[in-house]
Design an enzyme around this catalytic site. Structure first.
Site, PDB file in Angstrom:
ATOM      1  N   ALA A   1      30.429  36.425  41.675  1.00  0.00           N
ATOM      2  CA  ALA A   1      31.607  35.605  41.400  1.00  0.00           C
ATOM      3  C   ALA A   1      32.251  36.015  40.091  1.00  0.00           C
ATOM      4  O   ALA A   1      31.719  35.720  39.011  1.00  0.00           O
ATOM      5  CB  ALA A   1      31.218  34.131  41.370  1.00  0.00           C
TER       6      ALA A   1
ATOM      7  N   ASN B   1      36.043  36.513  37.690  1.00  0.00           N
ATOM      8  CA  ASN B   1      37.195  35.687  37.347  1.00  0.00           C
ATOM      9  C   ASN B   1      38.334  35.809  38.355  1.00  0.00           C
ATOM     10  O   ASN B   1      39.105  34.865  38.518  1.00  0.00           O
ATOM     11  CB  ASN B   1      37.714  36.085  35.954  1.00  0.00           C
ATOM     12  CG  ASN B   1      36.770  35.658  34.855  1.00  0.00           C
ATOM     13  OD1 ASN B   1      36.546  34.474  34.640  1.00  0.00           O
ATOM     14  ND2 ASN B   1      36.206  36.630  34.146  1.00  0.00           N
TER      15      ASN B   1
ATOM     16  N   ASN C   1      37.936  37.622  41.767  1.00  0.00           N
ATOM     17  CA  ASN C   1      37.435  37.594  43.145  1.00  0.00           C
ATOM     18  C   ASN C   1      35.961  37.237  43.202  1.00  0.00           C
ATOM     19  O   ASN C   1      35.223  37.449  42.233  1.00  0.00           O
ATOM     20  CB  ASN C   1      37.627  38.960  43.819  1.00  0.00           C
ATOM     21  CG  ASN C   1      39.078  39.310  44.027  1.00  0.00           C
ATOM     22  OD1 ASN C   1      39.815  38.599  44.692  1.00  0.00           O
ATOM     23  ND2 ASN C   1      39.512  40.430  43.447  1.00  0.00           N
ATOM     24  N   ILE C   2      35.549  36.694  44.353  1.00  0.00           N
ATOM     25  CA  ILE C   2      34.137  36.489  44.654  1.00  0.00           C
ATOM     26  C   ILE C   2      33.787  37.425  45.806  1.00  0.00           C
ATOM     27  O   ILE C   2      34.465  37.432  46.832  1.00  0.00           O
ATOM     28  CB  ILE C   2      33.823  35.043  45.049  1.00  0.00           C
ATOM     29  CG1 ILE C   2      34.230  34.086  43.936  1.00  0.00           C
ATOM     30  CG2 ILE C   2      32.338  34.871  45.369  1.00  0.00           C
ATOM     31  CD1 ILE C   2      33.978  32.625  44.253  1.00  0.00           C
TER      32      ILE C   2
ATOM     33  N   ALA D   1      26.611  37.936  32.763  1.00  0.00           N
ATOM     34  CA  ALA D   1      25.656  38.394  33.776  1.00  0.00           C
ATOM     35  C   ALA D   1      26.103  39.696  34.424  1.00  0.00           C
ATOM     36  O   ALA D   1      25.286  40.564  34.727  1.00  0.00           O
ATOM     37  CB  ALA D   1      25.470  37.314  34.838  1.00  0.00           C
ATOM     38  N   ASP D   2      27.403  39.847  34.642  1.00  0.00           N
ATOM     39  CA  ASP D   2      27.902  41.067  35.288  1.00  0.00           C
ATOM     40  C   ASP D   2      27.590  42.312  34.465  1.00  0.00           C
ATOM     41  O   ASP D   2      27.276  43.373  35.014  1.00  0.00           O
ATOM     42  CB  ASP D   2      29.408  40.965  35.548  1.00  0.00           C
ATOM     43  CG  ASP D   2      30.218  40.638  34.298  1.00  0.00           C
ATOM     44  OD1 ASP D   2      29.652  40.096  33.331  1.00  0.00           O
ATOM     45  OD2 ASP D   2      31.433  40.920  34.299  1.00  0.00           O
ATOM     46  N   ARG D   3      27.617  42.178  33.146  1.00  0.00           N
ATOM     47  CA  ARG D   3      27.357  43.328  32.278  1.00  0.00           C
ATOM     48  C   ARG D   3      25.879  43.720  32.333  1.00  0.00           C
ATOM     49  O   ARG D   3      25.539  44.908  32.350  1.00  0.00           O
ATOM     50  CB  ARG D   3      27.795  43.006  30.861  1.00  0.00           C
ATOM     51  CG  ARG D   3      29.275  42.614  30.792  1.00  0.00           C
ATOM     52  CD  ARG D   3      29.685  42.186  29.405  1.00  0.00           C
ATOM     53  NE  ARG D   3      29.765  43.329  28.509  1.00  0.00           N
ATOM     54  CZ  ARG D   3      29.961  43.215  27.202  1.00  0.00           C
ATOM     55  NH1 ARG D   3      30.069  42.012  26.642  1.00  0.00           N
ATOM     56  NH2 ARG D   3      30.034  44.302  26.443  1.00  0.00           N
TER      57      ARG D   3
ATOM     58  N   ASP E   1      33.564  49.045  33.445  1.00  0.00           N
ATOM     59  CA  ASP E   1      33.833  48.153  34.572  1.00  0.00           C
ATOM     60  C   ASP E   1      35.287  47.697  34.524  1.00  0.00           C
ATOM     61  O   ASP E   1      35.716  47.005  33.592  1.00  0.00           O
ATOM     62  CB  ASP E   1      32.899  46.943  34.502  1.00  0.00           C
ATOM     63  CG  ASP E   1      32.961  46.079  35.761  1.00  0.00           C
ATOM     64  OD1 ASP E   1      33.877  46.277  36.593  1.00  0.00           O
ATOM     65  OD2 ASP E   1      32.097  45.200  35.925  1.00  0.00           O
TER      66      ASP E   1
ATOM     67  N   THR F   1      38.587  41.865  35.529  1.00  0.00           N
ATOM     68  CA  THR F   1      39.594  41.064  34.842  1.00  0.00           C
ATOM     69  C   THR F   1      39.702  41.519  33.397  1.00  0.00           C
ATOM     70  O   THR F   1      40.783  41.594  32.820  1.00  0.00           O
ATOM     71  CB  THR F   1      39.214  39.572  34.907  1.00  0.00           C
ATOM     72  OG1 THR F   1      39.041  39.197  36.280  1.00  0.00           O
ATOM     73  CG2 THR F   1      40.292  38.708  34.286  1.00  0.00           C
TER      74      THR F   1
END
Length: 269
Positions: free
Chosen positions: A7, A9, A11-12, A108-110, A129, A132
């Protein structure tokens, strides 16, 4: 089968891995107002089309940088798949050190990108990456996350340019044939595209100089292939790196138990 939910900012992304390969992934615009039932109806139809029944899903993992979206995503996993999801957070077993002043403050994405990149490409490296925000995350030779850079994302920059300057239109993203634009729109497209190429190359050079060693550069995110066309700095392009990071994290950590108490079943942390 594992249900993976990333999830962001904007798109999920929902994806399913059967233990051997990815069976499919689907993208939905992020909205904190969307309920678990809305997610469930939409996702069930897509799973059925891919030949997957809701009962085939045995466990789930969620990575999110949008805390407000977590409540309904967790309820989706519990009510539609009878699985308590593992939520990607710094205190979990990542298999590497997080060498920042505040590990719990790292998105978390990082960390997921760092996990997957080191697993597949080995360090030292930097993950770029295109989301957003455009992030640069540095991983040392041992796989430890050592920090990085956060800059405005491409779409944010385009929207800001349009809103702040009354006579500048909203433009699409593309690679211009020339750097010098002969009209307003080509000039804006050049500024966005080649400006970001300059940002990428400049930051990679500065990161590498400060790190003190050669770094592999891995590009991820939906716009990674487009911007990789304009530079030779990238070692690899891996648009689904975050999904792979979630899968690997789920393998390192024991799946949470589904709450037996109905009241607790509907709560969120």
């Amino acid at each position: 089968m594992l249900l993976v939910i990333d999830a962001g900012n904007t798109n999920i992304v929902f994806a399913v891995h059967d233990g051997v390969e990815w069976r499919g992934n689907w993208r939905l615009a992020t909205s904190t107002q969307r309920t678990s039932d809305e997610y469930g109806v939409w996702l069930e139809a897509l799973l059925r089309r891919a030949g997957i029944a809701t009962g085939d899903i045995s466990h789930a993992v969620i990575g999110t940088v949008v805390p407000a979206a977590l409540y309904h995503l967790r309820r989706l996993c519990r009510e539609w798949f009878e699985a308590e999801p593992l939520v990607a957070r710094a205190p979990l077993d990542w298999g590497f050190a997080i060498k920042t002043h505040n590990p719990e403050g790292v998105g978390a994405d990082r960390l997921l990108n760092a996990l997957a990149a080191h697993q597949h490409y080995h360090g030292p490296l930097v993950v770029v990456d295109f989301g957003t925000a455009t992030t640069f995350d540095v991983v040392d030779e041992a796989g430890a996350y050592v920090g990085g850079v956060i800059s405005p994302g491409i779409n944010l920059s385009i929207e800001a340019l349009h809103q702040a300057a009354a006579r500048l239109p909203r433009i699409g993203i593309g690679r211009p044939h020339a750097v010098i634009g002969r009209d307003t729109v080509p000039a804006m497209q050049s500024g966005i595209y080649w400006g970001y190429i300059g940002l990428i190359e400049g930051l990679l050079a500065r990161i590498e100089g400060e790190f003190g060693a050669r770094l592999k550069a891995i590009a991820t995110g939906g716009l990674a292939p487009l911007f990789a066309e304009g530079t030779s700095k990238f070692t690899a392009i891996d648009p689904d790196l975050t999904l792979e990071g979630l899968r690997l994290l789920s393998l390192r950590n024991k799946p949470p138990a589904l709450p037996r108490d109905r009241a607790r079943f509907l709560e969120t942390e």
